[in-house]
Design a protein around this motif. Sequence first.
Motif, short mmCIF file in Angstrom:
data_model
loop_
_atom_site.label_atom_id
_atom_site.label_comp_id
_atom_site.label_asym_id
_atom_site.label_seq_id
_atom_site.Cartn_x
_atom_site.Cartn_y
_atom_site.Cartn_z
N MET A 1 0.85 -1.20 0.00
CA MET A 1 0.00 0.00 0.00
C MET A 1 0.88 1.25 0.00
SD MET A 1 -3.02 1.04 2.70
CE MET A 1 -1.92 1.35 4.10
N LYS A 2 0.49 2.22 -0.79
CA LYS A 2 1.22 3.47 -0.85
C LYS A 2 0.64 4.46 0.16
CE LYS A 2 2.19 2.70 -5.72
NZ LYS A 2 2.17 1.26 -5.49
N VAL A 3 1.44 4.84 1.12
CA VAL A 3 1.02 5.86 2.09
C VAL A 3 1.52 7.19 1.55
CG1 VAL A 3 1.15 6.68 4.45
CG2 VAL A 3 1.09 4.22 3.99
N ILE A 4 0.60 8.11 1.28
CA ILE A 4 0.94 9.36 0.60
C ILE A 4 0.67 10.54 1.53
CG2 ILE A 4 0.56 10.73 -1.48
CD1 ILE A 4 -0.74 8.20 -2.74
N PRO A 5 1.73 11.17 2.02
CA PRO A 5 1.54 12.34 2.88
C PRO A 5 0.90 13.49 2.11
CG PRO A 5 3.80 11.50 3.02
CD PRO A 5 3.16 10.85 1.84
N ALA A 6 0.03 14.23 2.78
CA ALA A 6 -0.70 15.32 2.13
C ALA A 6 -0.25 16.68 2.62
CB ALA A 6 -2.20 15.15 2.38
N ILE A 7 -0.19 17.60 1.68
CA ILE A 7 0.05 19.01 1.99
C ILE A 7 -1.07 19.81 1.30
CG2 ILE A 7 1.55 21.00 1.61
CD1 ILE A 7 3.95 19.14 1.70
N ASP A 8 -1.86 20.51 2.10
CA ASP A 8 -2.89 21.38 1.56
C ASP A 8 -2.37 22.81 1.60
OD1 ASP A 8 -4.40 19.11 1.40
OD2 ASP A 8 -5.97 19.77 2.78
N LEU A 9 -2.38 23.48 0.45
CA LEU A 9 -1.83 24.84 0.37
C LEU A 9 -2.94 25.87 0.20
CD1 LEU A 9 1.29 24.36 -1.96
CD2 LEU A 9 1.18 24.36 0.53
N LEU A 10 -2.88 26.88 1.02
CA LEU A 10 -3.79 28.02 0.94
C LEU A 10 -2.96 29.29 1.14
CD1 LEU A 10 -6.78 28.98 0.71
CD2 LEU A 10 -6.86 28.91 3.20
N ASP A 11 -2.93 30.14 0.13
CA ASP A 11 -2.14 31.39 0.21
C ASP A 11 -0.69 31.12 0.58
OD1 ASP A 11 -4.52 32.75 -0.34
OD2 ASP A 11 -5.00 32.97 1.78
N GLY A 12 -0.13 30.03 0.05
CA GLY A 12 1.27 29.72 0.28
C GLY A 12 1.59 29.11 1.62
N GLN A 13 0.57 28.77 2.39
CA GLN A 13 0.78 28.15 3.71
C GLN A 13 0.25 26.73 3.72
OE1 GLN A 13 -1.41 31.18 6.04
NE2 GLN A 13 0.53 31.68 7.04
N VAL A 14 0.84 25.90 4.57
CA VAL A 14 0.37 24.52 4.76
C VAL A 14 -0.76 24.56 5.78
CG1 VAL A 14 0.99 22.19 5.48
CG2 VAL A 14 2.66 23.61 4.28
#
Length: 240
Positions: A1-14
């Motif tokens: 299984m591939k565990v994929i870390p997520a980064i959500d970007l809003l106005d250049g911030q995580v």
Amino acid sequence: MKVIPAIDLLDGQVVRLHKGNYDEVTVYNNSPLDEARKFQEAGFDHIHIVDLNGAKEGAFINLEHIQEIINELGISVQTGGGIRSYDDASMLLEKGLANIICSSMAVKSKEAWLSVLDSYGERAILGMDLKDGKVAYGGWLETLDQTLVEFLQPMIDRGLRTVLSTDISKDGTLEGPNLELYKKLKSQFPDLNFIASGGVSNATDLEALEKQNMYGVVVGRAYYEEKLTLDEMLEYHTPI
């Protein structure tokens, strides 16, 4: 299984949104590059980045941050948010993204999405958000009056292979993934690779998804809220 870390970007911030609500924002890091570097140094080779400005405004103002991550770290990135046309998809893939994820486009611009599948094949991932078993779109406010077979089969016929499926009721809640939903999806569409998204809260959830032979899982808030460590995530991760 591939565990994929997520980064959500809003106005250049995580950041992270609670159930997709832009009024409920938690900022975790002012530097997307620094955040991505943590994942790379831990041993992850592929990450999931959502451009929340793109999703809301249709403008890829976070693309420069995504490109910086790719160029500086040499890491593989899949991205979604605001991809509304064939030209949008093509532009992002030509900028070095490994995969693009399209959701609303597959509902509102079906022929353009099918053309993306024709041109880019497995690099194009369907983002399928489900609300009470139905495909949701338009900021999760509307649902599609189609069965999943009616919705997915034309795409499968044109080369769709991977679906990132989010149970809206679980997104950002840390309540555990909807295991029964993913079991049904895998049974109904055995030729598709399903990536689970939403609700993962701890290592036990990753273990349960692995036992169901999920293709992949996106992990976001559980990591940022320190419910999961990078080592625990890597324990269930098979490199791409």
